[in-house]
Design an enzyme around this catalytic site. Sequence first.
Site, PDB file in Angstrom:
ATOM      1  N   LYS A 108       0.755  -1.189  -0.024  1.00 58.37           N
ATOM      2  CA  LYS A 108       0.043  -0.279  -0.050  1.00 58.37           C
ATOM      3  C   LYS A 108       0.786   1.317  -0.044  1.00 58.37           C
ATOM      4  CE  LYS A 108      -3.398  -0.850  -0.684  1.00 58.37           C
ATOM      5  NZ  LYS A 108      -3.877  -1.645  -1.850  1.00 58.37           N
ATOM      6  N   THR A 114       1.208  -0.086  -7.412  1.00 57.90           N
ATOM      7  CA  THR A 114       0.534  -0.202  -8.745  1.00 57.90           C
ATOM      8  C   THR A 114       0.868   1.061  -9.596  1.00 57.90           C
ATOM      9  OG1 THR A 114      -1.120  -0.989  -7.223  1.00 57.90           O
ATOM     10  CG2 THR A 114      -1.895  -0.727  -9.646  1.00 57.90           C
ATOM     11  N   TRP A 115       1.096   2.301  -8.865  1.00 49.46           N
ATOM     12  CA  TRP A 115       1.001   3.505  -9.602  1.00 49.46           C
ATOM     13  C   TRP A 115       2.621   3.467 -10.155  1.00 49.46           C
ATOM     14  CZ3 TRP A 115       1.621   8.620  -6.161  1.00 49.46           C
ATOM     15  CH2 TRP A 115       1.747   9.714  -6.849  1.00 49.46           C
ATOM     16  N   HIS A 153       6.529  -7.530  -2.297  1.00 48.67           N
ATOM     17  CA  HIS A 153       6.587  -6.808  -0.968  1.00 48.67           C
ATOM     18  C   HIS A 153       7.487  -7.313  -0.238  1.00 48.67           C
ATOM     19  CE1 HIS A 153       3.215  -4.523  -2.288  1.00 48.67           C
ATOM     20  NE2 HIS A 153       2.206  -5.564  -2.033  1.00 48.67           N
ATOM     21  N   SER A 155      -4.023   3.111   4.294  1.00 45.56           N
ATOM     22  CA  SER A 155      -4.430   2.509   3.274  1.00 45.56           C
ATOM     23  C   SER A 155      -4.369   1.101   3.576  1.00 45.56           C
ATOM     24  CB  SER A 155      -3.214   2.746   2.089  1.00 45.56           C
ATOM     25  OG  SER A 155      -3.788   2.365   1.088  1.00 45.56           O
ATOM     26  N   TYR A 203       6.436   8.066  -1.818  1.00 49.18           N
ATOM     27  CA  TYR A 203       4.956   8.211  -2.422  1.00 49.18           C
ATOM     28  C   TYR A 203       4.708   9.861  -2.402  1.00 49.18           C
ATOM     29  CZ  TYR A 203      -0.049   7.901  -2.647  1.00 49.18           C
ATOM     30  OH  TYR A 203      -1.536   8.088  -2.973  1.00 49.18           O
ATOM     31  N   SER A 227      -1.767   9.611 -13.336  1.00 50.60           N
ATOM     32  CA  SER A 227      -2.532  10.568 -12.417  1.00 50.60           C
ATOM     33  C   SER A 227      -3.408   9.372 -11.621  1.00 50.60           C
ATOM     34  CB  SER A 227      -3.269  11.687 -12.674  1.00 50.60           C
ATOM     35  OG  SER A 227      -4.397  11.360 -13.453  1.00 50.60           O
ATOM     36  N   MET A 237      -5.967   6.823 -13.484  1.00 49.45           N
ATOM     37  CA  MET A 237      -5.758   5.318 -13.185  1.00 49.45           C
ATOM     38  C   MET A 237      -6.840   4.838 -12.573  1.00 49.45           C
ATOM     39  SD  MET A 237      -1.808   4.741 -12.063  1.00 49.45           S
ATOM     40  CE  MET A 237      -2.151   3.330 -11.401  1.00 49.45           C
ATOM     41  N   MET A 258      -8.387   1.683  -5.640  1.00 46.20           N
ATOM     42  CA  MET A 258      -8.148   3.065  -5.804  1.00 46.20           C
ATOM     43  C   MET A 258      -9.084   4.122  -5.090  1.00 46.20           C
ATOM     44  SD  MET A 258      -5.811   3.228  -8.287  1.00 46.20           S
ATOM     45  CE  MET A 258      -4.960   2.285  -9.170  1.00 46.20           C
ATOM     46  N   ARG A 259      -8.453   4.226  -3.693  1.00 40.94           N
ATOM     47  CA  ARG A 259      -9.263   4.719  -2.456  1.00 40.94           C
ATOM     48  C   ARG A 259      -9.485   6.339  -2.707  1.00 40.94           C
ATOM     49  NH1 ARG A 259      -9.000   6.020   2.801  1.00 40.94           N
ATOM     50  NH2 ARG A 259      -6.810   6.092   2.340  1.00 40.94           N
ATOM     51  N   LYS A 260      -8.282   6.944  -2.203  1.00 41.45           N
ATOM     52  CA  LYS A 260      -8.163   8.268  -2.328  1.00 41.45           C
ATOM     53  C   LYS A 260      -6.960   8.920  -2.950  1.00 41.45           C
ATOM     54  CE  LYS A 260     -10.827   9.865   1.940  1.00 41.45           C
ATOM     55  NZ  LYS A 260     -10.726  10.344   3.438  1.00 41.45           N
TER      56      LYS A 260
HETATM   57  P1  A3P Z   1      -5.118   4.818  -0.508  1.00 34.34           P
HETATM   58  O1  A3P Z   1      -5.418   3.699   0.006  1.00 34.34           O
HETATM   59  O2  A3P Z   1      -4.440   5.801   0.348  1.00 34.34           O
HETATM   60  O3  A3P Z   1      -6.199   5.488  -1.590  1.00 34.34           O
HETATM   61  P2  A3P Z   1      -0.316  -0.114  -3.855  1.00 34.34           P
HETATM   62  O4  A3P Z   1      -0.417  -0.065  -5.019  1.00 34.34           O
HETATM   63  O5  A3P Z   1       0.972  -0.147  -3.173  1.00 34.34           O
HETATM   64  O6  A3P Z   1      -1.221  -1.298  -3.154  1.00 34.34           O
HETATM   65  O7  A3P Z   1      -0.726   1.082  -3.174  1.00 34.34           O
HETATM   66  C1  A3P Z   1      -2.096   1.466  -3.195  1.00 34.34           C
HETATM   67  C2  A3P Z   1      -2.455   2.835  -2.621  1.00 34.34           C
HETATM   68  O8  A3P Z   1      -1.897   3.817  -3.661  1.00 34.34           O
HETATM   69  C3  A3P Z   1      -3.701   3.299  -2.360  1.00 34.34           C
HETATM   70  O9  A3P Z   1      -3.778   4.385  -1.372  1.00 34.34           O
HETATM   71  C4  A3P Z   1      -4.191   3.962  -3.906  1.00 34.34           C
HETATM   72  O10 A3P Z   1      -5.217   4.743  -3.997  1.00 34.34           O
HETATM   73  C5  A3P Z   1      -2.753   4.724  -4.264  1.00 34.34           C
HETATM   74  N1  A3P Z   1      -2.666   4.706  -5.712  1.00 34.34           N
HETATM   75  C6  A3P Z   1      -2.595   4.005  -6.697  1.00 34.34           C
HETATM   76  N2  A3P Z   1      -2.635   4.683  -7.822  1.00 34.34           N
HETATM   77  C7  A3P Z   1      -2.209   5.877  -7.556  1.00 34.34           C
HETATM   78  C8  A3P Z   1      -1.815   6.910  -8.271  1.00 34.34           C
HETATM   79  N3  A3P Z   1      -1.912   6.987  -9.473  1.00 34.34           N
HETATM   80  N4  A3P Z   1      -1.640   8.139  -7.565  1.00 34.34           N
HETATM   81  C9  A3P Z   1      -1.750   8.433  -6.434  1.00 34.34           C
HETATM   82  N5  A3P Z   1      -1.958   7.290  -5.452  1.00 34.34           N
HETATM   83  C10 A3P Z   1      -2.210   5.921  -6.040  1.00 34.34           C
END
Ligand code: A3P
Length: 296
Positions: free
Chosen positions: A48, A52-53, A109, A139, A194, A229, A233, A257-259
């Site tokens: 988290k 993914t980003w 991870h 997250s 991040y 962005s 995404m 894709m939460r916040k």
């Molecule tokens: P939140 O739960 O705070 O929204 P991972 O990919 O390591 O599982 O991480 C997921 C977290 O990265 C989530 O955070 C997700 O919303 C956020 N995330 C994914 N894509 C993103 C992007 N393009 N820009 C900013 N945050 C992103």
Amino acid sequence: ERASSSLYRFPLLPVRGIPLMNHIANSWDTIWAFRPDPSDILIATYPKSGTTWTQEIVDLLLHNGDADACKRAPTPERSPFLELVAPPPIPSGIDLMKNMDPPRIIKTHLPFQLVPPAFWENKCKTIYVARNAKDNMVSYYHFACMSKTQPEPGPWEGYISKFMRGELAWGSWYDHVKGYWKEREKRNILYLFYEDMKENPRCEVERIMNYLDLSLSDEVISRIVELTSFEIMKENPMANYSCIPTHVFDNSISPFMRKGQVGDWRNHFTPEQSKMFAEDYDKKMKDVNIPFRTLI
Ligand code: A3P
């Protein structure tokens, strides 16, 4: 449905002291023996923190910003998860890689000491992404509520204690971010935050590009920044994990894709929890000086 749901909420088993999902722990010898190609790229994170980003950014960089090429398959098929082992029919990360040509964008991870040693023997490029502990925990908590692959998170108050004690899947956040930090120079690891990616995505995309010895036009870089962005995404079915069936990832509880923000911890921590957490944090992190930011 009942039979299949019993496969979820995997219990954790320790591998060299790190709690991992039982299927991963039971396949540990195969994972440890994995041999990447020297051209493979490793993206390592605590869960988290922006995995993914970063996977999306790297895939777009390798495809010169071609959005269609990066919609060829959902994230976990384009960029395999090294240690993933799950009940059939889900292929393991290592099985997926057998059918892919290098350079592969490999997600892990695993904490530094559990990364298969062939990654370092082969000098694979490695990008580590770290996220401030409080937002990372928030997250992870929401993810554990929605993802049936995770143990039950329980109430928030108790979740904070589990995080602080390193009892969540993949272990201690503190040891994880420190482990890669201490090795970053020796192993030529690109260590990203991040919060920096959020504050100035173009700068971080360019850093990744340079680290990968790529040189893309300004226009392509701008396009990659736009395509990665949060808003874009979130709507991209090949990048937003809508590929995972709802009985595994229940987006109605919390979307994957939460916040995508810095500072959401302020909506979760009470002042007392923040104080208690900070005192413990300072003790655990006093031996390193990693420039984390909890606000931007
Ligand atoms: P939140 O739960 O705070 O929204 P991972 O990919 O390591 O599982 O991480 C997921 C977290 O990265 C989530 O955070 C997700 O919303 C956020 N995330 C994914 N894509 C993103 C992007 N393009 N820009 C900013 N945050 C992103």
